[in-house]
Write a protein that holds these residues in place. Structure first.
Motif, short mmCIF file in Angstrom:
data_model
loop_
_atom_site.label_atom_id
_atom_site.label_comp_id
_atom_site.label_asym_id
_atom_site.label_seq_id
_atom_site.Cartn_x
_atom_site.Cartn_y
_atom_site.Cartn_z
N PHE A 88 0.38 -14.65 13.31
CA PHE A 88 1.61 -15.08 12.63
C PHE A 88 1.35 -15.23 11.13
O PHE A 88 2.12 -14.73 10.30
N ASP A 89 0.26 -15.91 10.78
CA ASP A 89 -0.05 -16.16 9.37
C ASP A 89 -0.31 -14.87 8.60
O ASP A 89 0.01 -14.78 7.41
N ASN A 90 -0.88 -13.88 9.27
CA ASN A 90 -1.23 -12.62 8.60
C ASN A 90 -0.22 -11.50 8.84
O ASN A 90 -0.49 -10.35 8.52
N ALA A 91 0.93 -11.84 9.40
CA ALA A 91 1.93 -10.83 9.74
C ALA A 91 2.44 -10.12 8.49
O ALA A 91 2.94 -10.75 7.56
N LYS A 92 2.29 -8.80 8.48
CA LYS A 92 2.80 -7.96 7.41
C LYS A 92 3.19 -6.63 8.03
O LYS A 92 2.57 -6.16 8.98
N MET A 93 4.21 -6.05 7.47
CA MET A 93 4.66 -4.75 7.94
C MET A 93 3.66 -3.69 7.47
O MET A 93 3.27 -3.67 6.29
N LYS A 94 3.23 -2.85 8.40
CA LYS A 94 2.25 -1.81 8.08
C LYS A 94 2.93 -0.62 7.43
O LYS A 94 4.12 -0.37 7.65
N SER A 95 2.16 0.12 6.67
CA SER A 95 2.68 1.32 6.04
C SER A 95 3.10 2.31 7.13
O SER A 95 2.36 2.57 8.07
N GLY A 96 4.31 2.83 7.02
CA GLY A 96 4.82 3.79 7.99
C GLY A 96 5.46 3.15 9.21
O GLY A 96 6.02 3.84 10.06
N GLU A 97 5.41 1.84 9.30
CA GLU A 97 6.01 1.13 10.43
C GLU A 97 7.49 0.92 10.17
O GLU A 97 7.88 0.56 9.06
N THR A 98 8.31 1.15 11.19
CA THR A 98 9.74 0.92 11.02
C THR A 98 10.03 -0.57 11.14
O THR A 98 9.23 -1.33 11.70
N LEU A 99 11.20 -0.94 10.66
CA LEU A 99 11.62 -2.34 10.75
C LEU A 99 11.76 -2.76 12.22
O LEU A 99 11.38 -3.87 12.59
N ALA A 100 12.25 -1.86 13.04
CA ALA A 100 12.41 -2.16 14.47
C ALA A 100 11.05 -2.38 15.13
O ALA A 100 10.90 -3.29 15.96
N GLU A 101 10.06 -1.58 14.79
CA GLU A 101 8.72 -1.74 15.35
C GLU A 101 8.10 -3.07 14.92
O GLU A 101 7.52 -3.79 15.72
N PHE A 102 8.24 -3.39 13.63
CA PHE A 102 7.71 -4.66 13.13
C PHE A 102 8.42 -5.83 13.80
O PHE A 102 7.78 -6.80 14.21
N ASP A 103 9.75 -5.74 13.91
CA ASP A 103 10.53 -6.81 14.53
C ASP A 103 10.09 -7.04 15.97
O ASP A 103 9.93 -8.18 16.40
#
Length: 134
Positions: free
Chosen positions: A92-107
Motif C-alpha cells: 500500500f505504502d509503495n503503490a504506484k502505477m507502473k509504466s504501460g499499466e492501464t488505469l483499470a489494471e492499477f485499480d
C-alpha cells in the motif's frame, strides 16, 4: 467420532479422572445425531476440497480437527498473519502505477491490496486511500 467417559476403574483422588472411549452401544440418540452431523460435514468438506488440500487433512478424524487444520493451512499462525499484514502495508505504502499499466489494471491491483488489508484487520479511511491514489 469419539465419545469419552470417565474410567471408573481408575478413579484416583490425586489427579484428573482418566477418560476412555465410550462403546458405540452406550451412545444416546444425541450422540448418534452428533456423529451423523460430523459425517455429513466431513462428506461436504471431502467433496469440495481439491486433491492437494484433501491430502493434507485426510488423517483428521473429526470435522473440528479438519477445520483447525484448514484454518492453520489457509490463515497461518499469528506470526504469519503479522508478516502478511506487514507485506500488505508495504504494498500500500509503495503503490504506484507502473509504466504501460492501464488505469483499470492499477485499480484492480490496488483494490486487491485494500481488500487484503481489510481481511488482515487494517483499514484505511477513504481520504487516506484517495490521497494515496492521487
Amino acid at each position: 467420532m469419539r465419545i469419552l467417559k470417565v474410567n471408573t476403574a481408575a478413579i484416583s483422588t490425586e489427579c484428573a479422572p482418566q477418560m476412555v472411549e465410550k462403546h458405540h452401544s452406550e451412545w444416546t440418540a444425541e450422540y448418534e445425531k452428533k456423529a451423523n452431523l460430523d459425517n455429513v460435514a466431513k462428506d461436504i468438506l471431502y467433496t469440495t476440497l481439491d486433491k492437494n488440500m484433501f491430502s493434507k487433512i485426510k488423517t483428521c478424524t473429526t470435522v473440528k480437527k479438519i477445520w483447525e487444520k484448514l484454518t492453520q493451512l489457509c490463515e497461518g499462525n499469528d506470526q504469519t498473519k503479522d508478516n502478511k499484514l506487514t507485506v500488505a502495508i508495504q504494498k500500500f505504502d509503495n503503490a504506484k502505477m507502473k509504466s504501460g499499466e492501464t488505469l483499470a489494471e492499477f485499480d484492480e491491483w490496488f483494490n486487491s491490496i485494500i481488500i487484503e488489508l481489510i481481511f488482515l484487520g487494517k483499514e484505511y479511511s477513504n481520504r487516506e486511500i484517495a490521497l494515496k491514489v492521487k
